[in-house]
Write a protein that holds these residues in place. Structure first.
Motif, short mmCIF file in Angstrom:
data_model
loop_
_atom_site.label_atom_id
_atom_site.label_comp_id
_atom_site.label_asym_id
_atom_site.label_seq_id
_atom_site.Cartn_x
_atom_site.Cartn_y
_atom_site.Cartn_z
N GLY A 1 13.04 18.00 -9.47
CA GLY A 1 12.71 17.67 -11.22
C GLY A 1 13.65 18.37 -12.31
N TRP A 2 13.89 17.60 -13.52
CA TRP A 2 13.87 18.17 -14.57
C TRP A 2 13.90 19.75 -15.14
CZ3 TRP A 2 12.02 19.49 -18.85
CH2 TRP A 2 11.01 18.95 -19.32
N ARG A 3 12.27 19.85 -14.99
CA ARG A 3 12.09 21.62 -15.59
C ARG A 3 12.57 22.24 -14.25
NH1 ARG A 3 8.10 20.92 -19.00
NH2 ARG A 3 6.90 18.81 -19.17
N LYS A 4 12.83 22.25 -13.52
CA LYS A 4 13.76 23.38 -12.29
C LYS A 4 14.94 23.16 -13.17
CE LYS A 4 10.09 24.68 -8.67
NZ LYS A 4 9.97 24.26 -7.63
N ILE A 5 15.21 22.08 -12.71
CA ILE A 5 16.95 22.08 -12.58
C ILE A 5 17.54 23.30 -14.46
CG2 ILE A 5 18.51 20.33 -12.92
CD1 ILE A 5 17.63 18.95 -11.59
N VAL A 6 16.49 21.93 -15.64
CA VAL A 6 17.39 22.57 -16.94
C VAL A 6 16.68 24.39 -16.68
CG1 VAL A 6 16.27 23.10 -18.91
CG2 VAL A 6 16.47 20.69 -17.85
N ALA A 7 16.19 24.93 -16.29
CA ALA A 7 15.66 26.25 -15.95
C ALA A 7 16.44 26.93 -15.54
CB ALA A 7 13.93 26.69 -15.52
N HIS A 8 17.24 26.32 -14.09
CA HIS A 8 17.97 27.00 -13.83
C HIS A 8 19.53 26.89 -14.65
CE1 HIS A 8 16.29 27.74 -10.34
NE2 HIS A 8 16.78 28.47 -9.88
N GLY A 9 19.74 26.75 -15.39
CA GLY A 9 21.31 26.64 -16.26
C GLY A 9 21.93 25.41 -16.47
N TYR A 10 21.65 23.89 -15.58
CA TYR A 10 21.95 22.66 -15.83
C TYR A 10 21.72 21.94 -16.61
CZ TYR A 10 23.58 24.61 -10.60
OH TYR A 10 24.29 25.69 -10.39
N ALA A 11 22.48 20.77 -16.58
CA ALA A 11 21.63 19.61 -17.82
C ALA A 11 21.22 18.75 -16.64
CB ALA A 11 23.27 18.76 -18.34
N ALA A 12 19.98 17.83 -16.34
CA ALA A 12 19.95 17.28 -16.00
C ALA A 12 19.31 15.62 -16.24
CB ALA A 12 18.40 17.47 -15.20
N VAL A 13 20.61 15.08 -15.35
CA VAL A 13 20.96 13.67 -15.42
C VAL A 13 20.16 12.85 -14.59
CG1 VAL A 13 22.64 11.76 -16.55
CG2 VAL A 13 22.45 14.21 -16.71
N TYR A 14 19.13 11.34 -15.39
CA TYR A 14 18.46 10.61 -14.36
C TYR A 14 18.67 8.90 -14.89
CZ TYR A 14 15.66 14.61 -13.15
OH TYR A 14 15.21 15.64 -13.34
#
Length: 598
Positions: free
Chosen positions: A79-92
């Motif tokens: 999920g994007w929330r966890k990915i963004v929280a870990h300092g990544y851009a999330a692309v779907y």
């Protein structure tokens, strides 16, 4: 580009143009603070990136998220929330012809080039540092393999969970027999996700009216419901007119909405079409591979790990218990390696993910109580199969026994009538019931096939790796299927399926050249059953069954000898008399990878 402020991120939607001008619906989620360029994790999926309650397919505020209670569910991992929280851009991204994207869906045919073009677009954006990872599950894993095969320089690592690296060679045509249950149920269930532009392409190609096409969608949904309900019958599937219909090609409603279905099922042997979908051949970046012992994609995952590991030494493999969907449960995992993996390869962090052995696996292939499962017994190995394996050959004999001390006995035969196939009970299935099911209900059918049983074991016997059955056979038909099952027979009499495989006799030659059977001539063929880690308990017996159908896991062989079975109708059906030989010069046997107990 209109930015949307969300809790912990800012987001935007873009229609990303591919090389042919087709635009794919894409969501990007960026951290709201910190640096201005981030590593990115890309997910490409046919299952939709917008929640079903969204006002529009491009509604960022309703972008699909895994449930908080099921953090590993779906092709959009974590999920994007966890990915963004870990300092990544999330692309779907919606894949071509699906949901909010343009173009026509051709079931993975465009995912290599579309994946490459999407990576090219990401690399040109001001918010990325050109360090990109890809992840996905099931179909989303296959799209990750497809993109990785193009060797785009910005793609540095992938995390592929329970998906095929060579979808046609390994899955659709495993043993050169058409994998039917997944195709029929999967295509039907995913018709609602086909995009507006796919619908327009179908209207133009078919010449039917919009009203007729909509009626076909409703009919397909009703047909899917009937196909799915057929599993509940005392003898599942074989009493269903929808499952039993011939020919497979031009199947009502399904083939109209998904014209590529007929393309999929009309490549009976390895060819250029299938080679284009063998994505693992050219992958040379770090990859994290996940599968289960009863995953329909298990053999493809293991092949990807072994092939790419031999080239790079940068792969990791986790194998857990149960069926395809169990990887989505939180308690499947001994721990979550997702961010350990990407932090190591995209950020250079010392996470320890590459320390130690490359393989981590469950020694139990099946757990009856999913909810109570605790993954506290997994084992490490340097490779798969693990060290310490010794081959153990057991011969199938003419008296119906199995023995290690040599072949012997007269031939045994049975009739295979495609109008009365043996129904599937368990195994490495996707959308019908999987796992170690008791085979006694089908063993009692007339002309089920042959059953070979060993003596009760004096001690526990553990196998770990690939199982293969070699048969010397003959038939009065030019083509037929041979299905082999490895079964554990319990002292109470239950015949629990562990593994099964199939070989289409016409394509028994490894060259892929069709070789019709000739009546009276004995031929050798091998049947690969996949991989497993399993312990036969003392007092239990090893059993091998040989039959000629496993329906609808495998489409029925009509025995006609026609290369493209998908075009055969009722008039092409022949009843085969199939024979297995046991003499010393033409033995039949099973080869087990026995693991010395530690």
């Amino acid at each position: 580009m209109e930015l949307v402020d969300l809790d912990g991120a800012c987001a935007f939607q873009a229609m990303v143009a591919m090389r042919d001008g087709t635009r794919l619906n894409t969501f990007v989620f960026l951290p709201q603070s910190g640096r201005t360029r981030w590593p990115a994790i890309l997910h490409r999926t046919p299952y939709g990136i917008t929640a079903s309650d969204a006002r529009h397919k491009t509604d960022c505020a309703r972008a699909w998220l895994p449930s908080a209670k099921e953090p590993f569910r779906g092709s959009i991992l974590r999920g994007w929330r966890k990915i963004v929280a870990h300092g990544y851009a999330a692309v779907y991204q919606d894949t071509r012809g699906r949901h909010g994207s343009e173009g026509e869906d051709r079931v993975y045919a465009d995912d290599a080039s579309d994946g490459h073009d999407t990576l090219e677009w990401i690399a040109a954006q001001p918010w990325t540092n050109q360090m990109v990872g890809m992840s996905g599950s099931s179909a989303g894993a296959t799209t990750a393999f497809a993109a990785a095969s193009t060797r785009h320089p910005s793609l540095r690592a992938f995390f592929a969970q329970a998906g095929a690296s060579s979808i046609y060679d390994d899955v659709v045509y495993e043993g050169q027999s058409i994998e039917m249950e997944r195709l029929w149920l999967w295509v039907a269930r995913n018709i609602p996700g086909l995009s507006r532009s796919h619908r327009e392409a179908v209207l133009q190609q078919s010449g039917v009216s919009a009203e007729t096409l909509d009626a076909m969608a409703a009919s397909a949904a009703a047909r899917y419901a009937r196909l799915d309900a057929a599993r509940q019958a005392d003898l599942p599937f074989i009493g269903s007119a929808d499952w039993m219909r011939l020919p497979l090609s031009r199947y009502p409603d399904f083939a109209a909405w998904q014209p590529f279905l007929d393309e999929i099922i009309t490549h009976p042997a390895p060819d250029a079409f299938r080679a284009r979908h063998n994505f693992r051949r050219t992958i040379d970046i770090p990859g994290f591979h996940v599968t289960t012992w009863y995953d329909i994609f298990q053999t493809s995952v293991l092949a990807a790990f072994n092939d790419i590991q031999a080239r790079t030494g940068t792969q990791r493999l986790w194998i857990g218990p149960n069926e395809h969907s169990f990887v989505y449960a939180g308690n499947f995992w001994p721990r979550d390696p997702y961010f350990e993996w990407f932090d190591h390869w995209l950020k250079g962090a010392a996470t320890g993910i590459m320390d130690g052995p490359a393989v981590y696996y469950s020694p139990r292939a099946w757990i009856d109580d999913h909810d109570a499962y605790v993954p506290d017994d997994w084992r490490y190995a340097e490779r798969w199969p693990p060290p310490g394996i010794r081959p153990h050959r057991l011969y199938l004999r003419g008296d119906g026994s199995i023995a290690a001390d040599g072949p012997g006995g007269d031939p045994l035969g049975y009739d295979y009538n495609p109008r009365r196939p043996v129904p599937t009970l368990g195994g490495r299935n996707m959308l019908i019931d999987a796992g170690p099911r008791d085979q006694r209900p089908v063993q009692s059918l007339p002309n089920y096939g042959l059953i070979y049983r060993g003596d009760p074991l004096d001690d526990d016997l553990t196998i770990a790796g690939a199982v293969r059955v070699t048969l010397h056979i003959e038939s009065n038909c030019p083509d037929t299927d041979f299905v082999a099952k490895l079964i554990e027979l319990t002292p109470e009499g239950r015949a629990m399926l562990l593994m099964d495989g199939v070989t289409r006799a016409l394509y028994r030659d490894p060259s892929g050249e069709p070789r019709p059977l000739i009546p009276g001539r004995v031929e050798q063929l091998a049947i690969d059953l996949g991989h497993i880690h399993h312990t036969f308990r003392a007092g239990h017996r090893i059993e091998v069954d040989v039959t000629s159908s496993n329906f609808p896991r495998r489409a029925r062989n009509t025995n006609s000898g026609h290369p493209v079975l998908a075009d055969d109708g009722e008039a092409d059906i022949r009843i085969a008399t199939n024979t297995v030989h046991h003499a010393a010069a033409i033995p039949s046997f099973v080869e087990l990878p026995v693991l010395d107990h530690r």
